[in-house]
Motif scaffolding. Structure first.
Motif, short mmCIF file in Angstrom:
data_model
loop_
_atom_site.label_atom_id
_atom_site.label_comp_id
_atom_site.label_asym_id
_atom_site.label_seq_id
_atom_site.Cartn_x
_atom_site.Cartn_y
_atom_site.Cartn_z
N GLY A 153 0.78 -1.23 0.00
CA GLY A 153 0.00 0.00 0.00
C GLY A 153 0.81 1.28 0.00
N HIS A 154 2.06 1.22 -0.44
CA HIS A 154 2.91 2.41 -0.46
C HIS A 154 3.08 2.92 -1.89
N SER A 155 3.17 4.24 -2.02
CA SER A 155 3.41 4.85 -3.33
C SER A 155 4.89 5.17 -3.53
N PHE A 156 5.72 4.91 -2.51
CA PHE A 156 7.16 5.19 -2.55
C PHE A 156 7.42 6.69 -2.76
N ASP A 171 -0.08 -0.98 -11.41
CA ASP A 171 1.24 -0.55 -11.89
C ASP A 171 1.47 0.96 -11.80
N GLU A 172 0.75 1.62 -10.91
CA GLU A 172 0.85 3.08 -10.81
C GLU A 172 2.21 3.53 -10.28
N ASN A 173 2.85 2.69 -9.47
CA ASN A 173 4.09 3.09 -8.80
C ASN A 173 5.30 2.27 -9.23
N GLU A 182 10.90 0.58 -8.83
CA GLU A 182 12.12 0.09 -9.47
C GLU A 182 13.28 1.06 -9.27
N SER A 183 12.99 2.34 -9.29
CA SER A 183 14.03 3.35 -9.10
C SER A 183 14.62 3.25 -7.69
N GLY A 237 20.58 -1.04 -4.51
CA GLY A 237 21.40 -2.16 -4.92
C GLY A 237 20.66 -3.46 -5.14
N TYR A 238 19.34 -3.39 -5.35
CA TYR A 238 18.54 -4.60 -5.60
C TYR A 238 18.13 -4.63 -7.06
N ASN A 239 18.40 -5.76 -7.72
CA ASN A 239 17.92 -5.89 -9.09
C ASN A 239 16.53 -6.52 -9.09
#
Length: 300
Positions: free
Chosen positions: A238-241, A270-272, A277-278, A284-286
């Motif tokens: 539930g986070h938008s980052f 897929d809103e966020n 990903e950024s 450091g996570y792929n």
């Protein structure tokens, strides 16, 4: 503890709890119209887009208008036999009191609104492991306790819980330096006379003080974060980052070993995805080290 659940407002929205900032506006219209009028008077360009980013836009106080009005109304009268040196500072005190009173009204009404919200739709419950789990919630509601019967001692309400005596932490994330710079750049004005300049500074300080002191909050809960060293599964639901929350995520990841760590992140339509990903890349996570899911996929 093996599981850490990091809960954001999208979690409540998934359970059909009307907890958007626009819902707060609708509640004000019906229950506290005077506070809505105060907000419309204090802030610039208050429309639905403004409300959608309510906390961030708490920096858009029309500080120049407030400072100028107060400076005009509180200019020292040197010819008066009652003139005192303290009269130089009447305007700045007036600005501070006016903004503090307005922000306090907003905070109190915001808490009342949270307490008026429904407990959520049981049919939307998702699979959550209660045992060996900790919960870090950014929400002010008790959804985890009321709908999922999670014991209170397993939950950290990082910004406060509405159904308690504690004050809710509500505010923007801008530094004083950036706020002052944006104010001066936006207004494009000369420094003005002494009374006006002090009134302007008072306005900037008052707006700055209505922020989320993220670093202080993290430091206050350092001992809680230290308990995360055994976590093997992180569930971010539930986070938008948004940028103001990222320091908390970084703190969590810094306390947990990357080795054998599983990370699951929810995203609504897929809103966020780009923001997720950024952030994960910056840490450091792929893409092979975390998964993105929809909360609807996790319904019991």
């Amino acid at each position: 503890m093996k599981n850490l659940y990091i809960i954001g407002n999208g979690f409540d929205l998934h359970h059909n709890i009307p907890s958007k900032f626009l819902d707060y506006k609708k509640w004000l219209v019906k229950n506290k119209p005077s506070i809505l009028c105060t907000i419309n008077e204090l802030f610039d360009s208050v429309d639905d887009c403004w409300w959608s980013h309510f906390e961030t836009n708490l920096t858009t106080v029309d500080m120049l208008q407030i400072a100028c009005q107060s400076a005009f109304e509180n200019q020292p009268d040197f010819a008066s036999e009652h003139f005192r040196d303290a009269d130089w500072y009447t305007a700045e005190h007036d600005v501070r009191l006016k903004l503090e009173a307005a922000f306090q009204e907003i905070t109190i009404s915001f808490k009342e609104w949270i307490l008026s919200l429904s407990q959520g739709d049981v049919s939307k419950k998702i699979r959550i492991k209660k045992k060996n789990s900790l919960f870090l919630t950014f929400n002010y509601t008790e959804t985890l306790e009321t709908l999922y019967t999670i014991p209170t001692e397993q939950i950290l309400y990082i910004h406060g819980k509405a159904n308690s005596e504690e004050k809710l932490i509500l505010g923007h994330g801008m530094s004083f330096k950036d706020l002052a710079y944006i104010f001066e750049k936006r207004e494009k004005i000369e420094s003005g006379d002494y009374v006006l300049q002090r009134a302007k500074n008072s306005a900037v300080y008052s707006v700055y003080n209505y922020r989320k002191p993220v670093e202080d909050i993290i430091n206050n809960y350092n001992r809680w974060f230290e308990k995360l060293n055994s976590i093997t599964h992180i569930h971010i639901y539930g986070h938008s980052f948004s940028s103001i929350d990222l320091p908390y995520f970084r703190k969590v990841l810094s306390c947990i070993s990357k080795k054998s760590l599983s990370i699951e992140i929810s995203d609504y339509h897929d809103e966020n995805q780009v923001a997720i990903e950024s952030f994960m890349s910056s840490e450091g996570y792929n893409k092979d080290q975390y998964s993105i899911v929809s909360l609807n996929q996790l319904i019991e």
